[in-house]
Scaffold this active site. Structure first.
Site, PDB file in Angstrom:
ATOM      1  N   TYR A  69       0.841  -1.204   0.000  1.00  0.00           N
ATOM      2  CA  TYR A  69       0.000   0.000   0.000  1.00  0.00           C
ATOM      3  C   TYR A  69       0.873   1.250   0.000  1.00  0.00           C
ATOM      4  CZ  TYR A  69      -3.286   3.550   1.715  1.00  0.00           C
ATOM      5  OH  TYR A  69      -4.044   4.690   1.871  1.00  0.00           O
ATOM      6  N   LYS A  91       1.234   4.247  -2.944  1.00  0.00           N
ATOM      7  CA  LYS A  91       0.955   5.681  -2.759  1.00  0.00           C
ATOM      8  C   LYS A  91       2.214   6.512  -3.081  1.00  0.00           C
ATOM      9  CE  LYS A  91      -3.436   5.572  -1.278  1.00  0.00           C
ATOM     10  NZ  LYS A  91      -4.569   6.114  -2.077  1.00  0.00           N
TER      11      LYS A  91
HETATM   12  N1  LIG Z   1      -9.108   6.369   5.998  1.00  0.00           N
HETATM   13  C1  LIG Z   1      -7.845   6.698   6.158  1.00  0.00           C
HETATM   14  O1  LIG Z   1      -7.329   6.742   7.306  1.00  0.00           O
HETATM   15  C2  LIG Z   1      -6.992   7.077   4.968  1.00  0.00           C
HETATM   16  C3  LIG Z   1      -5.729   7.622   5.220  1.00  0.00           C
HETATM   17  C4  LIG Z   1      -4.939   8.011   4.152  1.00  0.00           C
HETATM   18  C5  LIG Z   1      -5.414   7.863   2.856  1.00  0.00           C
HETATM   19  N2  LIG Z   1      -6.643   7.312   2.639  1.00  0.00           N
HETATM   20  C6  LIG Z   1      -7.093   7.193   1.241  1.00  0.00           C
HETATM   21  O2  LIG Z   1      -8.333   7.861   1.119  1.00  0.00           O
HETATM   22  C7  LIG Z   1      -9.093   7.269   0.048  1.00  0.00           C
HETATM   23  C8  LIG Z   1     -10.510   7.004   0.523  1.00  0.00           C
HETATM   24  O3  LIG Z   1     -10.452   6.090   1.602  1.00  0.00           O
HETATM   25  P1  LIG Z   1     -11.622   5.903   2.684  1.00  0.00           P
HETATM   26  O4  LIG Z   1     -10.983   6.031   4.005  1.00  0.00           O
HETATM   27  O5  LIG Z   1     -12.793   6.730   2.360  1.00  0.00           O
HETATM   28  O6  LIG Z   1     -11.908   4.334   2.449  1.00  0.00           O
HETATM   29  P2  LIG Z   1     -13.233   3.459   2.339  1.00  0.00           P
HETATM   30  O7  LIG Z   1     -14.280   3.920   3.273  1.00  0.00           O
HETATM   31  O8  LIG Z   1     -12.741   2.058   2.422  1.00  0.00           O
HETATM   32  O9  LIG Z   1     -13.746   3.774   0.848  1.00  0.00           O
HETATM   33  C9  LIG Z   1     -13.019   3.350  -0.266  1.00  0.00           C
HETATM   34  C10 LIG Z   1     -13.875   3.544  -1.505  1.00  0.00           C
HETATM   35  O10 LIG Z   1     -13.109   3.062  -2.631  1.00  0.00           O
HETATM   36  C11 LIG Z   1     -13.949   2.191  -3.370  1.00  0.00           C
HETATM   37  N3  LIG Z   1     -13.218   1.219  -4.155  1.00  0.00           N
HETATM   38  C12 LIG Z   1     -12.452   0.176  -3.735  1.00  0.00           C
HETATM   39  N4  LIG Z   1     -11.996  -0.512  -4.795  1.00  0.00           N
HETATM   40  C13 LIG Z   1     -12.483   0.110  -5.909  1.00  0.00           C
HETATM   41  C14 LIG Z   1     -12.395  -0.124  -7.300  1.00  0.00           C
HETATM   42  N5  LIG Z   1     -11.700  -1.155  -7.809  1.00  0.00           N
HETATM   43  N6  LIG Z   1     -13.020   0.732  -8.137  1.00  0.00           N
HETATM   44  C15 LIG Z   1     -13.724   1.765  -7.667  1.00  0.00           C
HETATM   45  N7  LIG Z   1     -13.892   2.019  -6.367  1.00  0.00           N
HETATM   46  C16 LIG Z   1     -13.261   1.192  -5.502  1.00  0.00           C
HETATM   47  C17 LIG Z   1     -14.847   1.533  -2.337  1.00  0.00           C
HETATM   48  O11 LIG Z   1     -15.972   0.966  -2.969  1.00  0.00           O
HETATM   49  P3  LIG Z   1     -16.713  -0.363  -2.397  1.00  0.00           P
HETATM   50  O12 LIG Z   1     -17.714   0.132  -1.371  1.00  0.00           O
HETATM   51  O13 LIG Z   1     -17.345  -0.949  -3.604  1.00  0.00           O
HETATM   52  O14 LIG Z   1     -15.655  -1.229  -1.786  1.00  0.00           O
HETATM   53  C18 LIG Z   1     -15.179   2.744  -1.478  1.00  0.00           C
HETATM   54  O15 LIG Z   1     -16.195   3.505  -2.071  1.00  0.00           O
HETATM   55  C19 LIG Z   1      -8.306   6.035  -0.389  1.00  0.00           C
HETATM   56  O16 LIG Z   1      -7.571   6.330  -1.557  1.00  0.00           O
HETATM   57  C20 LIG Z   1      -7.346   5.786   0.771  1.00  0.00           C
HETATM   58  O17 LIG Z   1      -6.161   5.138   0.348  1.00  0.00           O
HETATM   59  C21 LIG Z   1      -7.432   6.905   3.660  1.00  0.00           C
END
Ligand SMILES: NC(=O)c1ccc[n+]([C@@H]2O[C@H](COP(=O)([O-])OP(=O)(O)OC[C@H]3O[C@@H](n4cnc5c(N)ncnc54)[C@H](OP(=O)(O)O)[C@@H]3O)[C@@H](O)[C@H]2O)c1
Length: 247
Positions: free
Chosen positions: A161, A165
């Site tokens: 991961y 990134k």
């Molecule tokens: N949460 C954190 O602490 C954190 C920290 C740093 C960076 N981020 C980044 O922030 C972004 C959003 O994360 P989040 O925390 O909101 O996570 P999340 O709640 O797990 O949401 C992830 C989203 O991505 C979608 N997704 C996964 N695989 C996909 C695919 N192949 N095609 C299209 N959509 C897909 C999921 O859809 P499904 O519902 O269909 O699975 C969901 O809508 C990500 O890029 C993550 O790496 C998160």
């Protein structure tokens, strides 16, 4: 309709993507919610104004092409692309032991899929007077922070991961330089949302909060700021709500 800001958010049926849809639609932008499960997207979009849902699996080239055609036919341009869809496929696997399958899953979505989608939508972004590509990255991808014992990500270990990134950040820099050199009015930036209470990584938002994760509106604040400020022409940056993040 053409004067409205047209914004595509990928992975928008839940988590930070959904919050971005809600906040940017309130700011008057026409939002296209990308959801790999169309029905989940429609359910999530209920009650939100200025939203269209498109089926969009970032790792599926046919899905990406079809979503691009739908948006091209309806709007003829795209002003903001928020590459938010992302996931982590490896947890605490030792770098010396991590499987190729985990590494490839991380890169298929967070790097290869994101790049394919961005390349597919570039012609549509070039129809905008001033476009923005916002890549949702992570401090977990920062080499500097991974080596800083004082950093909140120092103890994290998810090499697939994290590397995906870091690689995304290099794509941000190189695409920004290319578009700038060719005088396209398109900025490209990476954002670190911070550790945010979503379902990311399989935890519930409540479990994440107990581990110190921030509220979801905090997680999208920097992205909303960038997506609503068209005077800001910065490109090739990596930032969060506190300012620049070390690459
Ligand atoms: N949460 C954190 O602490 C954190 C920290 C740093 C960076 N981020 C980044 O922030 C972004 C959003 O994360 P989040 O925390 O909101 O996570 P999340 O709640 O797990 O949401 C992830 C989203 O991505 C979608 N997704 C996964 N695989 C996909 C695919 N192949 N095609 C299209 N959509 C897909 C999921 O859809 P499904 O519902 O269909 O699975 C969901 O809508 C990500 O890029 C993550 O790496 C998160």
């Amino acid at each position: 309709m053409n004067n409205k800001i047209i914004t595509l958010v990928t992975g928008a049926n839940r988590g930070m993507g959904l919050e971005l849809v809600k906040e940017l639609s309130k700011k008057g932008q026409q939002i296209i919610m990308g959801s790999r499960d169309f029905n989940k997207g429609q359910a999530a979009a209920a009650g939100i104004e200025n939203v269209d849902v498109v089926q969009l699996d970032v790792t599926d080239n046919q899905s990406v092409k079809s979503a691009c055609k739908t948006i091209t036919d309806k709007y003829g341009k795209l002003d903001i692309l928020i590459n938010n869809a992302g996931a982590i496929f490896d947890h605490w696997q030792k770098p010396s032991e991590i499987s190729q399958d985990s590494l490839r899953a991380d890169f298929d979505l967070n790097f290869f899929g994101l790049i394919n989608l961005t390349q597919t939508f570039l012609p549509l972004l070039k129809q905008s007077k001033q476009a923005k590509i916002i890549n949702i990255s992570s401090m977990m991808g920062s080499m500097t922070e991974a080596l800083n014992p004082e950093s909140e990500v120092y103890r994290a270990s998810a090499v697939g991961y994290q590397a995906s990134k870091s690689a995304l950040n290099m794509f941000t820099v190189q695409l920004a330089k290319e578009l700038n050199k060719e005088n396209f009015p398109i900025t490209v930036n990476s954002i670190d949302p911070g550790m945010v209470a979503t379902e990311f990584g399989g935890s519930t938002p409540e479990q994440s909060k107990e581990m110190g994760a921030k509220p979801i509106d905090f997680g999208v604040a920097r992205t909303v700021e960038l997506a609503t400020n068209f005077d800001n022409k910065d490109t090739a940056t990596f930032s969060n709500t506190h300012g620049p993040v070390a690459w």
